[in-house]
Design a protein around this motif. Structure first.
Motif, PDB file in Angstrom:
ATOM      1  N   ILE A 193       0.836  -1.213   0.000  1.00 28.18           N
ATOM      2  CA  ILE A 193       0.000   0.000   0.000  1.00 28.18           C
ATOM      3  C   ILE A 193       0.865   1.256   0.000  1.00 28.18           C
ATOM      4  CG2 ILE A 193      -1.653   1.347   1.348  1.00 28.18           C
ATOM      5  CD1 ILE A 193      -2.816  -1.351   2.329  1.00 28.18           C
ATOM      6  N   LEU A 194       1.872   1.302   0.883  1.00 27.18           N
ATOM      7  CA  LEU A 194       2.728   2.487   0.983  1.00 27.18           C
ATOM      8  C   LEU A 194       3.515   2.722  -0.302  1.00 27.18           C
ATOM      9  CD1 LEU A 194       4.112   2.063   4.624  1.00 27.18           C
ATOM     10  CD2 LEU A 194       2.345   3.649   3.827  1.00 27.18           C
ATOM     11  N   VAL A 195       4.077   1.667  -0.871  1.00 25.32           N
ATOM     12  CA  VAL A 195       4.842   1.794  -2.121  1.00 25.32           C
ATOM     13  C   VAL A 195       3.937   2.263  -3.243  1.00 25.32           C
ATOM     14  CG1 VAL A 195       6.077   0.505  -3.906  1.00 25.32           C
ATOM     15  CG2 VAL A 195       6.621   0.127  -1.500  1.00 25.32           C
ATOM     16  N   GLY A 196       2.740   1.703  -3.321  1.00 24.42           N
ATOM     17  CA  GLY A 196       1.801   2.088  -4.370  1.00 24.42           C
ATOM     18  C   GLY A 196       1.456   3.562  -4.318  1.00 24.42           C
ATOM     19  N   LEU A 197       1.288   4.098  -3.113  1.00 22.01           N
ATOM     20  CA  LEU A 197       0.938   5.512  -2.955  1.00 22.01           C
ATOM     21  C   LEU A 197       2.030   6.432  -3.497  1.00 22.01           C
ATOM     22  CD1 LEU A 197      -0.664   5.472   0.622  1.00 22.01           C
ATOM     23  CD2 LEU A 197      -1.839   5.777  -1.574  1.00 22.01           C
ATOM     24  N   VAL A 198       3.301   6.046  -3.302  1.00 18.90           N
ATOM     25  CA  VAL A 198       4.410   6.877  -3.784  1.00 18.90           C
ATOM     26  C   VAL A 198       4.618   6.701  -5.288  1.00 18.90           C
ATOM     27  CG1 VAL A 198       6.875   7.390  -3.585  1.00 18.90           C
ATOM     28  CG2 VAL A 198       5.557   6.816  -1.544  1.00 18.90           C
ATOM     29  N   LEU A 199       4.551   5.468  -5.773  1.00 21.19           N
ATOM     30  CA  LEU A 199       4.813   5.202  -7.187  1.00 21.19           C
ATOM     31  C   LEU A 199       3.816   5.883  -8.114  1.00 21.19           C
ATOM     32  CD1 LEU A 199       5.897   1.449  -7.434  1.00 21.19           C
ATOM     33  CD2 LEU A 199       7.324   3.487  -7.386  1.00 21.19           C
ATOM     34  N   TRP A 365      13.850   0.994  -7.114  1.00 19.44           N
ATOM     35  CA  TRP A 365      13.793  -0.060  -8.114  1.00 19.44           C
ATOM     36  C   TRP A 365      12.458  -0.073  -8.848  1.00 19.44           C
ATOM     37  CZ3 TRP A 365      16.570  -3.581 -10.777  1.00 19.44           C
ATOM     38  CH2 TRP A 365      17.931  -3.662 -10.453  1.00 19.44           C
ATOM     39  N   GLY A 366      11.425   0.428  -8.209  1.00 15.89           N
ATOM     40  CA  GLY A 366      10.158   0.581  -8.900  1.00 15.89           C
ATOM     41  C   GLY A 366      10.318   1.498 -10.098  1.00 15.89           C
ATOM     42  N   TYR A 367      11.091   2.562  -9.900  1.00 16.63           N
ATOM     43  CA  TYR A 367      11.373   3.508 -10.992  1.00 16.63           C
ATOM     44  C   TYR A 367      12.262   2.883 -12.060  1.00 16.63           C
ATOM     45  CZ  TYR A 367      13.402   7.526 -13.410  1.00 16.63           C
ATOM     46  OH  TYR A 367      13.845   8.401 -14.376  1.00 16.63           O
ATOM     47  N   PHE A 368      13.335   2.201 -11.639  1.00 17.23           N
ATOM     48  CA  PHE A 368      14.239   1.570 -12.610  1.00 17.23           C
ATOM     49  C   PHE A 368      13.492   0.565 -13.484  1.00 17.23           C
ATOM     50  CE2 PHE A 368      17.965   2.041  -9.385  1.00 17.23           C
ATOM     51  CZ  PHE A 368      18.034   3.390  -9.669  1.00 17.23           C
ATOM     52  N   GLY A 369      12.705  -0.288 -12.830  1.00 21.45           N
ATOM     53  CA  GLY A 369      11.972  -1.302 -13.562  1.00 21.45           C
ATOM     54  C   GLY A 369      10.955  -0.707 -14.508  1.00 21.45           C
ATOM     55  N   GLU A 370      10.334   0.383 -14.077  1.00 15.21           N
ATOM     56  CA  GLU A 370       9.337   1.042 -14.931  1.00 15.21           C
ATOM     57  C   GLU A 370       9.967   1.579 -16.199  1.00 15.21           C
ATOM     58  OE1 GLU A 370       6.786   5.129 -14.613  1.00 15.21           O
ATOM     59  OE2 GLU A 370       6.503   3.687 -12.972  1.00 15.21           O
ATOM     60  N   LYS A 371      11.142   2.194 -16.077  1.00 17.67           N
ATOM     61  CA  LYS A 371      11.822   2.719 -17.256  1.00 17.67           C
ATOM     62  C   LYS A 371      12.179   1.598 -18.235  1.00 17.67           C
ATOM     63  CE  LYS A 371      11.833   7.130 -16.548  1.00 17.67           C
ATOM     64  NZ  LYS A 371      11.063   8.014 -17.456  1.00 17.67           N
ATOM     65  N   CYS A 372      12.601   0.468 -17.707  1.00 20.27           N
ATOM     66  CA  CYS A 372      12.939  -0.671 -18.567  1.00 20.27           C
ATOM     67  C   CYS A 372      11.686  -1.283 -19.180  1.00 20.27           C
ATOM     68  CB  CYS A 372      13.713  -1.726 -17.769  1.00 20.27           C
ATOM     69  SG  CYS A 372      15.349  -1.179 -17.254  1.00 20.27           S
ATOM     70  N   PHE A 373      10.611  -1.344 -18.405  1.00 19.98           N
ATOM     71  CA  PHE A 373       9.352  -1.895 -18.892  1.00 19.98           C
ATOM     72  C   PHE A 373       8.786  -1.049 -20.032  1.00 19.98           C
ATOM     73  CE2 PHE A 373       4.711  -2.470 -18.686  1.00 19.98           C
ATOM     74  CZ  PHE A 373       4.621  -3.858 -18.719  1.00 19.98           C
ATOM     75  N   THR A 374       8.808   0.273 -19.856  1.00 22.20           N
ATOM     76  CA  THR A 374       8.271   1.154 -20.903  1.00 22.20           C
ATOM     77  C   THR A 374       9.174   1.175 -22.134  1.00 22.20           C
ATOM     78  OG1 THR A 374       9.303   3.076 -19.816  1.00 22.20           O
ATOM     79  CG2 THR A 374       6.993   2.612 -19.288  1.00 22.20           C
ATOM     80  N   TYR A 375      10.460   0.934 -21.947  1.00 25.20           N
ATOM     81  CA  TYR A 375      11.362   0.816 -23.096  1.00 25.20           C
ATOM     82  C   TYR A 375      10.946  -0.374 -23.967  1.00 25.20           C
ATOM     83  CZ  TYR A 375      15.607  -0.262 -25.767  1.00 25.20           C
ATOM     84  OH  TYR A 375      16.497  -0.546 -26.781  1.00 25.20           O
ATOM     85  N   LEU A 376      10.487  -1.434 -23.319  1.00 25.49           N
ATOM     86  CA  LEU A 376      10.108  -2.645 -24.041  1.00 25.49           C
ATOM     87  C   LEU A 376       8.721  -2.542 -24.677  1.00 25.49           C
ATOM     88  CD1 LEU A 376      11.330  -5.358 -21.494  1.00 25.49           C
ATOM     89  CD2 LEU A 376      12.378  -4.810 -23.698  1.00 25.49           C
ATOM     90  N   VAL A 377       7.759  -1.968 -23.957  1.00 24.02           N
ATOM     91  CA  VAL A 377       6.371  -2.022 -24.434  1.00 24.02           C
ATOM     92  C   VAL A 377       5.732  -0.650 -24.633  1.00 24.02           C
ATOM     93  CG1 VAL A 377       6.047  -4.259 -23.324  1.00 24.02           C
ATOM     94  CG2 VAL A 377       5.410  -2.186 -22.084  1.00 24.02           C
ATOM     95  N   GLY A 378       6.412   0.436 -24.289  1.00 26.78           N
ATOM     96  CA  GLY A 378       5.856   1.770 -24.466  1.00 26.78           C
ATOM     97  C   GLY A 378       5.233   2.325 -23.196  1.00 26.78           C
ATOM     98  N   ASP A 379       4.927   3.627 -23.222  1.00 25.33           N
ATOM     99  CA  ASP A 379       4.429   4.331 -22.035  1.00 25.33           C
ATOM    100  C   ASP A 379       2.974   4.028 -21.708  1.00 25.33           C
ATOM    101  OD1 ASP A 379       6.863   5.681 -21.647  1.00 25.33           O
ATOM    102  OD2 ASP A 379       6.326   7.167 -23.154  1.00 25.33           O
ATOM    103  N   ARG A 380       2.253   3.410 -22.628  1.00 26.98           N
ATOM    104  CA  ARG A 380       0.818   3.182 -22.407  1.00 26.98           C
ATOM    105  C   ARG A 380       0.555   2.205 -21.270  1.00 26.98           C
ATOM    106  NH1 ARG A 380      -0.889   1.068 -28.115  1.00 26.98           N
ATOM    107  NH2 ARG A 380       1.146   0.089 -27.801  1.00 26.98           N
ATOM    108  N   PHE A 381       1.537   1.353 -20.963  1.00 25.76           N
ATOM    109  CA  PHE A 381       1.315   0.292 -19.985  1.00 25.76           C
ATOM    110  C   PHE A 381       2.014   0.566 -18.646  1.00 25.76           C
ATOM    111  CE2 PHE A 381       1.061  -1.570 -24.228  1.00 25.76           C
ATOM    112  CZ  PHE A 381      -0.209  -2.145 -24.186  1.00 25.76           C
ATOM    113  N   THR A 382       2.304   1.831 -18.378  1.00 21.57           N
ATOM    114  CA  THR A 382       3.001   2.191 -17.144  1.00 21.57           C
ATOM    115  C   THR A 382       2.258   1.696 -15.910  1.00 21.57           C
ATOM    116  OG1 THR A 382       3.989   4.165 -18.145  1.00 21.57           O
ATOM    117  CG2 THR A 382       3.881   4.098 -15.750  1.00 21.57           C
TER     118      THR A 382
END
Length: 450
Positions: A193-199, A365-382
């Motif tokens: 819950i806490l991580v989700g609120l910040v991310l 790491w939530g941020y790092f993983g997100e940048k790598c994820f969007t590199y692979l599939v685009g910003d629509r699936f953030t």
């Protein structure tokens, strides 16, 4: 999970962290250190000063250089500094701490190079935010998009299932259960819950949170470490002596396996400071900076603070307490060691420290993983990534310790390989950008002198 899965991850971890990867990792750091003429050593005092001074930089970027450093520190100052060091000492003896130091010293040049390349090859995404890191310099710098895709793929798995999430949640649930008797699943739900609120707020929210939380938690741990060193100053020389001698003898490991000492030190050193994983380039790319090398110098201080400072406190304390061969492991070993050295409060110091370390690491790491994820599939699936990332915290909190750590080691190794290839291949760019910064700095000095 079944015993077969635990055995499989253990075998894979030992395989990927064999001698070839250790040579590749440390060798790359040494190669880069020499290529930039030991610039990372010579500029360390200036880098530390620059990291903690206010700069009025109006250049492109999403967050300040300090917030970028804090985001990087948030991701790295975590279980590796408490649980990772303990695991290294249990399996490799006190001498493993020495090899963590070596990994960090050459790793400063590695992190510096990642910072330069991360800023130089960064791109704006559809939201106007900066995106950078190994996937971008492997594609646009080295011209090898497949390596960029490979790195990003492994990084997403590392962020969700390894170093960035499940390992952290596992350690948090363990310490909350041992010290505060909180069930592991409850800790998992609260952290999710806490991580989700910040991310939800993205990099700016993470940067602001890290800018407040990281300095507090590091200073708190340093004060506790200083208290231990002062109260037991008569044991400090012997502890350092044992770390140095055991590094080359392996006496604390069954059979005197010096290879185990080195392997555990290097593996846990990388886990702690992430020099060679490429995450430093992702964090640096978000910073407001006019010259790539300027932010890169700030970025490399993270390795020094993380391993040379914070991990040393843990390693020396574990060595002085001498409980690493008596049964406890992970966070429990560090907590019991601190309790022995700081009776009545040591257990709570580790609990509070570890929980704050872990929370910040998951955010980074939530941020790092997100940048790598969007590199692979685009910003629509953030938001899809964020949901998966947050939900993975809960099962991570209930898995066995060794299986989770083995998974983290495996994904770390898989991330490191393409990134190290890119760093070596683009080392000429690092040298050129360093020369540009030196010229600019010389001109700035001349202007200051009038």
């Amino acid at each position: 999970m079944g015993a077969w899965f635990a055995d499989l991850t253990a075998e894979l971890s030992s395989f990927v962290w064999g001698l070839p990867l250790i040579i590749f990792l440390v060798g790359t750091g040494l190669f880069l250190t020499i290529r930039i003429s030991f610039f990372s050593f010579r500029m360390l005092p200036h880098s530390l000063k620059m990291a903690f001074s206010k700069q009025d930089n109006k250049s492109e970027g999403d967050i300040s250089h300090f917030q970028a450093l804090m985001t990087a520190l948030a991701a790295t100052v975590g279980t590796g500094n408490v649980v990772g060091v303990a695991t290294a000492v249990v399996l490799g003896g006190p001498g493993a701490v020495f090899w963590m130091w070596i990994t960090a010293l050459v790793g400063m040049a590695t992190k510096y190079s990642e910072g330069i390349l991360g800023v130089k090859y960064r791109q704006k995404n559809d939201k106007g935010e900066m995106s950078g890191g190994p996937m971008y310099y492997l594609e646009h710098g080295l011209g090898q998009k497949w390596l960029g895709v490979l790195f990003a793929f492994f990084a997403v798995f590392a962020a969700i299932f390894g170093i960035g999430n499940m390992i952290q949640a596992n350690a948090a649930s363990g310490v909350a259960l041992d010290v505060f008797s909180v069930p592991t699943w409850v800790t998992g739900v609260i952290m999710a819950i806490l991580v989700g609120l910040v991310l939800i707020g993205g990099v700016k929210s993470i940067g602001r949170t890290a800018g407040i939380l990281v300095p507090f938690m590091v200073v708190f741990y340093l004060i506790a470490g200083a208290a231990i060193l002062i109260l037991h100053f008569d044991q400090v020389p012997a502890a350092f002596g044992l770390i140095f001698t055991d590094a080359f003898t392996g006496q604390a490991v069954a059979g005197g396996a010096i290879g185990t000492v080195i392997r555990m030190g290097v593996a846990r050193g990388l886990f702690s400071n992430e020099a060679g994983l490429g995450t430093g380039g992702i964090a640096a790319a978000s910073a407001r900076t006019d010259v790539p090398a300027r932010q890169a110098l700030v970025s490399m201080t993270q390795v020094f603070i993380d391993t040379i400072v914070v991990c040393t406190i843990t390693g020396v304390s574990l060595t002085m307490a001498d409980l690493y061969g008596t049964g406890p492991e992970g966070a429990a070993l560090t907590a019991q060691s601190f309790e022995m050295l700081l009776p009545g409060v040591g257990n709570y110091v580790i609990a509070i420290t570890l929980l704050t370390f872990i929370f910040s690491t998951i955010l980074g790491w939530g941020y790092f993983g997100e940048k790598c994820f969007t590199y692979l599939v685009g910003d629509r699936f953030t938001y899809l990534y964020r949901v998966i990332f947050v939900l993975a915290i809960i099962p991570g909190a209930t898995m066995s310790l060794q299986t989770v750590w083995n998974l983290g080691d495996i994904f770390n190794a898989l991330m490191a390989v393409p990134n190290l290839i890119g760093l070596i291949g683009l080392s000429g760019v690092v040298v050129a950008e360093t020369k540009i910064f030196i010229d600019i700095r010389n001109k700035e000095k001349q202007q200051e002198l009038g």
